[in-house]
Scaffold this motif. Structure first.
Motif, short mmCIF file in Angstrom:
data_model
loop_
_atom_site.label_atom_id
_atom_site.label_comp_id
_atom_site.label_asym_id
_atom_site.label_seq_id
_atom_site.Cartn_x
_atom_site.Cartn_y
_atom_site.Cartn_z
N GLN A 162 6.92 14.08 -5.17
CA GLN A 162 8.04 14.82 -5.75
C GLN A 162 9.22 13.88 -5.91
O GLN A 162 9.81 13.43 -4.92
CB GLN A 162 8.43 16.02 -4.89
N GLN A 163 9.57 13.62 -7.14
CA GLN A 163 10.71 12.75 -7.43
C GLN A 163 11.97 13.61 -7.49
O GLN A 163 11.90 14.83 -7.69
CB GLN A 163 10.44 11.97 -8.70
N PRO A 164 13.12 13.01 -7.29
CA PRO A 164 14.37 13.77 -7.19
C PRO A 164 14.56 14.73 -8.36
O PRO A 164 14.45 14.33 -9.52
CB PRO A 164 15.44 12.68 -7.18
N GLY A 165 14.82 15.99 -8.04
CA GLY A 165 15.09 16.98 -9.06
C GLY A 165 13.88 17.44 -9.84
O GLY A 165 14.02 18.19 -10.81
N GLN A 166 12.70 16.99 -9.44
CA GLN A 166 11.49 17.33 -10.18
C GLN A 166 10.59 18.25 -9.36
O GLN A 166 10.80 18.45 -8.17
CB GLN A 166 10.72 16.05 -10.54
N SER A 167 9.59 18.77 -10.03
CA SER A 167 8.59 19.60 -9.34
C SER A 167 7.60 18.70 -8.60
O SER A 167 7.69 17.48 -8.64
CB SER A 167 7.86 20.46 -10.37
N LEU A 168 6.67 19.32 -7.93
CA LEU A 168 5.63 18.57 -7.22
C LEU A 168 4.54 18.18 -8.20
O LEU A 168 4.07 19.00 -9.00
CB LEU A 168 5.01 19.42 -6.12
N THR A 169 4.11 16.94 -8.12
CA THR A 169 3.01 16.44 -8.92
C THR A 169 1.83 16.13 -8.01
O THR A 169 1.97 15.36 -7.05
CB THR A 169 3.42 15.16 -9.67
N LEU A 170 0.70 16.73 -8.30
CA LEU A 170 -0.47 16.52 -7.47
C LEU A 170 -1.03 15.12 -7.72
O LEU A 170 -1.29 14.75 -8.87
CB LEU A 170 -1.53 17.58 -7.78
N ILE A 171 -1.21 14.37 -6.63
CA ILE A 171 -1.78 13.03 -6.73
C ILE A 171 -3.31 13.13 -6.65
O ILE A 171 -4.03 12.61 -7.50
CB ILE A 171 -1.26 12.12 -5.61
N ALA A 172 -3.78 13.79 -5.60
CA ALA A 172 -5.22 13.84 -5.38
C ALA A 172 -5.56 14.92 -4.36
O ALA A 172 -4.70 15.39 -3.61
CB ALA A 172 -5.73 12.50 -4.88
N THR A 173 -6.84 15.28 -4.39
CA THR A 173 -7.40 16.21 -3.41
C THR A 173 -8.33 15.42 -2.50
O THR A 173 -9.18 14.65 -2.99
CB THR A 173 -8.21 17.31 -4.12
N ALA A 174 -8.16 15.60 -1.21
CA ALA A 174 -8.95 14.83 -0.24
C ALA A 174 -9.91 15.77 0.49
O ALA A 174 -9.49 16.73 1.13
CB ALA A 174 -8.02 14.16 0.78
N ASN A 175 -11.19 15.49 0.36
CA ASN A 175 -12.23 16.24 1.07
C ASN A 175 -12.89 15.33 2.07
O ASN A 175 -13.12 14.15 1.82
CB ASN A 175 -13.27 16.76 0.08
N GLN A 176 -13.24 15.88 3.20
CA GLN A 176 -13.91 15.08 4.21
C GLN A 176 -15.31 14.70 3.75
O GLN A 176 -16.02 15.54 3.22
CB GLN A 176 -13.99 15.84 5.53
N GLY A 177 -15.66 13.44 3.94
CA GLY A 177 -17.00 13.00 3.63
C GLY A 177 -17.23 12.62 2.18
O GLY A 177 -18.36 12.28 1.80
N SER A 178 -16.21 12.67 1.36
CA SER A 178 -16.38 12.25 -0.03
C SER A 178 -15.11 11.57 -0.51
O SER A 178 -14.05 11.69 0.11
CB SER A 178 -16.71 13.45 -0.92
N GLU A 179 -15.23 10.88 -1.61
CA GLU A 179 -14.07 10.18 -2.16
C GLU A 179 -13.06 11.20 -2.69
O GLU A 179 -13.44 12.26 -3.20
CB GLU A 179 -14.54 9.27 -3.30
N ALA A 180 -11.82 10.86 -2.60
CA ALA A 180 -10.77 11.76 -3.08
C ALA A 180 -10.88 11.93 -4.59
O ALA A 180 -11.35 11.05 -5.30
CB ALA A 180 -9.40 11.21 -2.70
N THR A 181 -10.44 13.08 -5.06
CA THR A 181 -10.41 13.37 -6.49
C THR A 181 -8.99 13.19 -6.99
O THR A 181 -8.09 13.93 -6.55
CB THR A 181 -10.89 14.80 -6.76
N TYR A 182 -8.78 12.26 -7.90
CA TYR A 182 -7.45 11.92 -8.37
C TYR A 182 -7.12 12.64 -9.68
O TYR A 182 -7.98 12.84 -10.55
CB TYR A 182 -7.34 10.40 -8.58
N GLU A 183 -5.86 13.00 -9.78
CA GLU A 183 -5.35 13.62 -11.00
C GLU A 183 -5.06 12.54 -12.03
O GLU A 183 -4.94 11.35 -11.71
CB GLU A 183 -4.11 14.44 -10.70
N SER A 184 -4.93 12.99 -13.26
CA SER A 184 -4.63 12.07 -14.35
C SER A 184 -3.35 11.30 -14.06
O SER A 184 -2.33 11.89 -13.66
CB SER A 184 -4.49 12.85 -15.66
#
Lengths: 109, 113
Positions: B37-59
């Motif tokens: 979350q950058q100043p004055g901005q909304s939250l931007t999803l970076i990635a989803t982390a699941n146990q036992g597998s590689e994280a899934t990254y957003e564009s």
């Protein structure tokens, strides 16, 4: 995941009721609508969640019409401490929660 | 109800260095999410982390820049690599409670000089 649209900002005065509407035209059958509140320098916190009709808790009410294409968060008698950004999210089950721009509510004395 | 502890709460770093942010949940959760979350901005999803597998990254986010670990169901780390001033932001981790609501850590405020 439902795409949501909210007003960017709203102004109100202490003691007034504030209604923030969120549009979610492509909401899926099993999606819930959830609202979050965020104060500066804090993570968002859960306010209320609903599926249809009306839900009320100690903080707010959530109105969802029968077609579920929109929802309205109602904050009764706001105070200065309700100044925050409010986000609505639509999703069901283990969805990937993405946030829109939210509504910046400013409550004036 | 479940709590997320995130650290560091803030840090000032030099460009070109890397910083690892830790996120500890006091109960087991399936998915953990990392946001910026950058100043004055909304939250931007970076990635989803699941146990036992590689994280899934957003564009717009790649593993080389934001490597994520998820060694078990209560812990995750996000590393911001080769930092530049543009990486100055608040980084937040979150997870779902059993009730379906998302809950967040207090955030890590990163300043890159």
């Amino acid at each position: 995941l439902a795409k949501t649209t909210q007003p960017i900002s709203m102004d109100s005065y202490e003691g007034q009721e504030v209604n923030i509407t969120c549009s979610h035209n492509n909401i899926a059958t099993n999606d819930y609508i959830t609202w979050y509140q965020q104060f500066p320098s804090q993570g968002p916190r859960f306010i209320i969640q609903g599926y249809k009709t009306k839900v009320t808790n100690e903080v707010a009410s959530l109105f969802i019409p029968a077609d579920r294409k929109s929802s309205t968060l109602s904050l009764p008698r706001v105070s200065l401490s309700d100044t925050a950004v409010y986000y609505c999210l639509g999703g069901g089950g283990s969805y990937i929660p993405t946030f829109g721009r939210g509504t910046s509510l400013i409550v004036h004395p | 109800s479940a709590v997320i502890s995130q650290k560091p709460s803030r840090d000032i770093c030099q460009r070109g260095t890397s910083l690892t942010i830790q996120c500890q949940v006091d109960s087991q959760v399936t998915m953990m999410f990392w946001y910026r979350q950058q100043p004055g901005q909304s939250l931007t999803l970076i990635a989803t982390a699941n146990q036992g597998s590689e994280a899934t990254y957003e564009s717009g986010f790649v593993i080389d820049k934001f490597p994520i670990s998820r060694p078990n169901l209560t812990f995750s780390t996000l590393t911001v690599s080769n930092m530049s001033p543009e990486d100055s932001s608040i980084y937040l981790c979150s997870a779902f409670r059993d009730t379906g609501e998302l809950f967040f850590g207090e955030g890590s405020r990163l300043t890159v000089l």
